[in-house]
Every structure is written in C-alpha cells, then in structure tokens.
Scaffold this active site. Structure first.
Site, PDB file in Angstrom:
ATOM      1  N   PRO A   1       0.815  -1.217   0.000  1.00 63.33           N
ATOM      2  CA  PRO A   1       0.000   0.000   0.000  1.00 63.33           C
ATOM      3  C   PRO A   1       0.845   1.262   0.000  1.00 63.33           C
ATOM      4  O   PRO A   1       1.909   1.315   0.606  1.00 63.33           O
ATOM      5  CB  PRO A   1      -0.810  -0.128   1.286  1.00 63.33           C
ATOM      6  CG  PRO A   1      -0.836  -1.588   1.573  1.00 63.33           C
ATOM      7  CD  PRO A   1       0.486  -2.112   1.100  1.00 63.33           C
ATOM      8  N   GLU A   2       0.338   2.269  -0.701  1.00 59.71           N
ATOM      9  CA  GLU A   2       0.982   3.576  -0.698  1.00 59.71           C
ATOM     10  C   GLU A   2       0.573   4.331   0.575  1.00 59.71           C
ATOM     11  O   GLU A   2      -0.356   3.947   1.286  1.00 59.71           O
ATOM     12  CB  GLU A   2       0.545   4.374  -1.934  1.00 59.71           C
ATOM     13  CG  GLU A   2       0.536   3.575  -3.222  1.00 59.71           C
ATOM     14  CD  GLU A   2       1.856   3.584  -3.970  1.00 59.71           C
ATOM     15  OE1 GLU A   2       2.581   4.577  -3.899  1.00 59.71           O
ATOM     16  OE2 GLU A   2       2.152   2.579  -4.639  1.00 59.71           O
TER      17      GLU A   2
ATOM     18  N   LYS B   1       4.146   4.361   5.692  1.00 59.85           N
ATOM     19  CA  LYS B   1       3.361   3.144   5.489  1.00 59.85           C
ATOM     20  C   LYS B   1       3.149   2.373   6.791  1.00 59.85           C
ATOM     21  O   LYS B   1       2.643   1.247   6.766  1.00 59.85           O
ATOM     22  CB  LYS B   1       4.061   2.251   4.456  1.00 59.85           C
ATOM     23  CG  LYS B   1       4.236   2.919   3.099  1.00 59.85           C
ATOM     24  CD  LYS B   1       4.938   1.987   2.138  1.00 59.85           C
ATOM     25  CE  LYS B   1       5.212   2.655   0.812  1.00 59.85           C
ATOM     26  NZ  LYS B   1       5.862   1.746  -0.154  1.00 59.85           N
TER      27      LYS B   1
ATOM     28  N   ARG C   1      10.986  -4.078  -8.205  1.00 58.42           N
ATOM     29  CA  ARG C   1       9.583  -3.822  -8.502  1.00 58.42           C
ATOM     30  C   ARG C   1       9.429  -3.620 -10.011  1.00 58.42           C
ATOM     31  O   ARG C   1      10.383  -3.234 -10.695  1.00 58.42           O
ATOM     32  CB  ARG C   1       9.098  -2.557  -7.779  1.00 58.42           C
ATOM     33  CG  ARG C   1       9.157  -2.609  -6.266  1.00 58.42           C
ATOM     34  CD  ARG C   1       8.058  -3.480  -5.696  1.00 58.42           C
ATOM     35  NE  ARG C   1       8.044  -3.438  -4.239  1.00 58.42           N
ATOM     36  CZ  ARG C   1       8.728  -4.260  -3.463  1.00 58.42           C
ATOM     37  NH1 ARG C   1       9.508  -5.185  -4.016  1.00 58.42           N
ATOM     38  NH2 ARG C   1       8.657  -4.176  -2.157  1.00 58.42           N
TER      39      ARG C   1
END
Length: 296
Positions: free
Chosen positions: A2-3, A51, A268
């Site tokens: 999640p951002e 985060k 990523r």
C-alpha cells in the site's frame, strides 16, 4: 505494498472505532505478544507514519492488570501497537455484532474491540508492541512523511540529493528519503518528471518540484482510492503509465514498456513511455532522445 495515502485511509477507519475508546477486547495473535493483556486500556489515537500504523494506548495497569513491555505498566508508561501491511496485510472494521468476513480465522493477527466496533488485522506481517517512548526505534529511520503534519520538502530534497548517482525510481521508493511513496507513485512521478526510473537522481534539474508534486498527489488522494495521477477518476484512466504495459501511453499513444527495477528481492516492476520519458533503460531499451518511441 500500500501507498501512504492508502495507509492514511486505514488509519482513519481504525480511528473511527478505536480513538478515545476503552478496549473491551484485545488479542495479539503473534508469539512475541500472545500473553499481552491490553483490555481495559484506552486508545489515545491511531497515527499513520508513512506506510506504518501506530496505535497508541494510555498508560496504567487498567482494571484487568494490563501488561506489556517492561516498564510500560506505570501510569505514565503508554504503549504503542506498531503494525505494517506490506504486501498482504489488511485491517477490516466491523460493527458490533457483525460477522467478521475479512478472511479465515487462522489469518487473524490482531483483534481490537470497543463499544463502537471491532478492528481485525488479517495477515499482518508486522505486529509489535512497544513503549510509546520507544517509537523512534521502529519509525525513526523514515524520511519526511508526505501526509504528516511535519512534512518537510526541503529535507526530503536534501536526502534525495545525498546520493546523486542512485536511480530515481529506487530513491523514491526508499522510505528513508521521504515516507509514503509506493511503486504506483514512483512510476507516475518519473513519468511526470519526463525521465525513466533508471535516471540518476543527480540528472534531474528540479528535485524540489518533484517533491512538491509527490506531496500534492498523495494529499489529493488521501481520502479516495485509486492513486489518481491523471486527474481522471474513470476506471482505467487514473494513471499515465503504471500497470499499462503494452497499452498506449495516456498522453501520446506510444506503447508503454515494462521491466524490473531495483535490486532483488526488493525489485519492482517499472513502467515507462519511450516517447515521453528520457533516460536509461535496461536491456538496450533506452528511449534515447524524445520522439524515437514506437507510437500508435
């Protein structure tokens, strides 16, 4: 993963049922803290930090003799429950009497209940109970929080500039530089800056503008899902290049490319438009001067 804006919304949901309330039920279903007794403590606040989520509890032994880390049972010894969602974690909030439907019971790691509802943490990879005075141990390494009250753009830029040879995509994902950016925003910010994710930080002419744009995007999305970067909230139109491999760039129509960036296992997927973005790329796929991409 999640951002920061997603974590901000999770904190708001938890705050609605926990903040200011006394815990009537509390279970930490992880070996390190399985014996901790938290029922009877009041939840002071739920704070997002990049985060990370920090659920702060009041000090005192409480009516049931609440215990925690050594030295945390004195009246002034508040506790913090530190959690992180990473890739698979999830918090779900249920009304009183509502059936828990967030996943199998075996996936539950945390249960926090009050008279307003119950917050259930599923598949949480990080569950840590510590003294509030020791929070710096788990979040002290983070850079300026893009959605925090103490956001400091100048400090974020200073940290980014400290390693001018580092690829921009990696530098943006490094929470020690600025906290809250995940892979969606890392890719979209590179696009908006007109450079590929492998472009060295030192080659960007205006890092201050980039940091300001990062803050603007997360702030605009903190109360809505989707990580919208184009301004278009319609389905499939919210991002310029992220997750659009093989599809037309939302601006010029060039087919978007993809490759991994970063060092395994922290790598990523990167997405970029070879027409709109200058700079290096892997496997001889660098875009070169603007205008040489394959347009449709």
């Amino acid at each position: 993963m999640p951002e920061g804006d997603s974590v901000f919304r999770v904190a708001a949901r938890l705050r609605a049922v926990l903040a200011g309330q006394v815990l009537t039920a509390a279970e930490l279903r992880v070996p390190a803290h399985a014996t901790a007794v938290l029922a009877g403590r009041r939840v002071l606040e739920v704070v997002p930090r990049g985060k990370h989520l920090l659920t702060r509890l009041e000090g005192g032994t409480g009516p049931e003799g609440a215990t925690g880390p050594e030295g945390a049972t004195s009246p002034e010894g508040g506790l913090t429950l530190h959690t992180h969602l990473r890739m698979d974690g999830r918090w779900a909030v249920f009304a009183p009497g509502e059936r828990w439907s967030g996943g199998p019971p075996a996936q539950i790691r945390v249960v926090l209940g009050t008279g307003l509802g119950t917050a259930v943490g599923y598949r949480l990879p990080v569950v840590e109970l510590l003294r509030t005075a020791d929070e710096r141990r788990v979040v002290g390494h983070l850079g300026p929080d893009l959605l925090g009250p103490d956001w400091d753009r100048a400090e974020a830029v200073r940290r980014l500039r400290a390693d001018p040879g580092r690829p921009l995509g990696e530098a943006l994902l490094d929470q020690r530089n600025l906290a809250g950016i995940g892979n969606v925003y890392a890719n979209e910010l590179c696009y908006l800056a007109g450079v590929t994710p492998w472009t060295p930080v030192g080659e960007l002419p205006d890092l201050d503008r980039l940091a300001a744009r990062a803050h603007l995007l997360l702030d605009a999305n903190r109360l809505r899902p989707g990580h919208i970067t184009t301004g278009d909230t319609r389905r499939g139109r919210g991002n310029w290049v992220y997750n659009r491999a093989g599809r037309p760039c939302a601006r010029c129509g060039t087919l978007v490319l993809t490759a991994q960036h970063g060092t395994p296992p922290q790598d990523r997927p990167a997405y970029w438009c070879p027409y709109c973005q200058r700079g290096p790329a892997p496997q001889g796929r660098g875009p070169g001067p603007r205008g040489r991409g394959t347009r449709r």
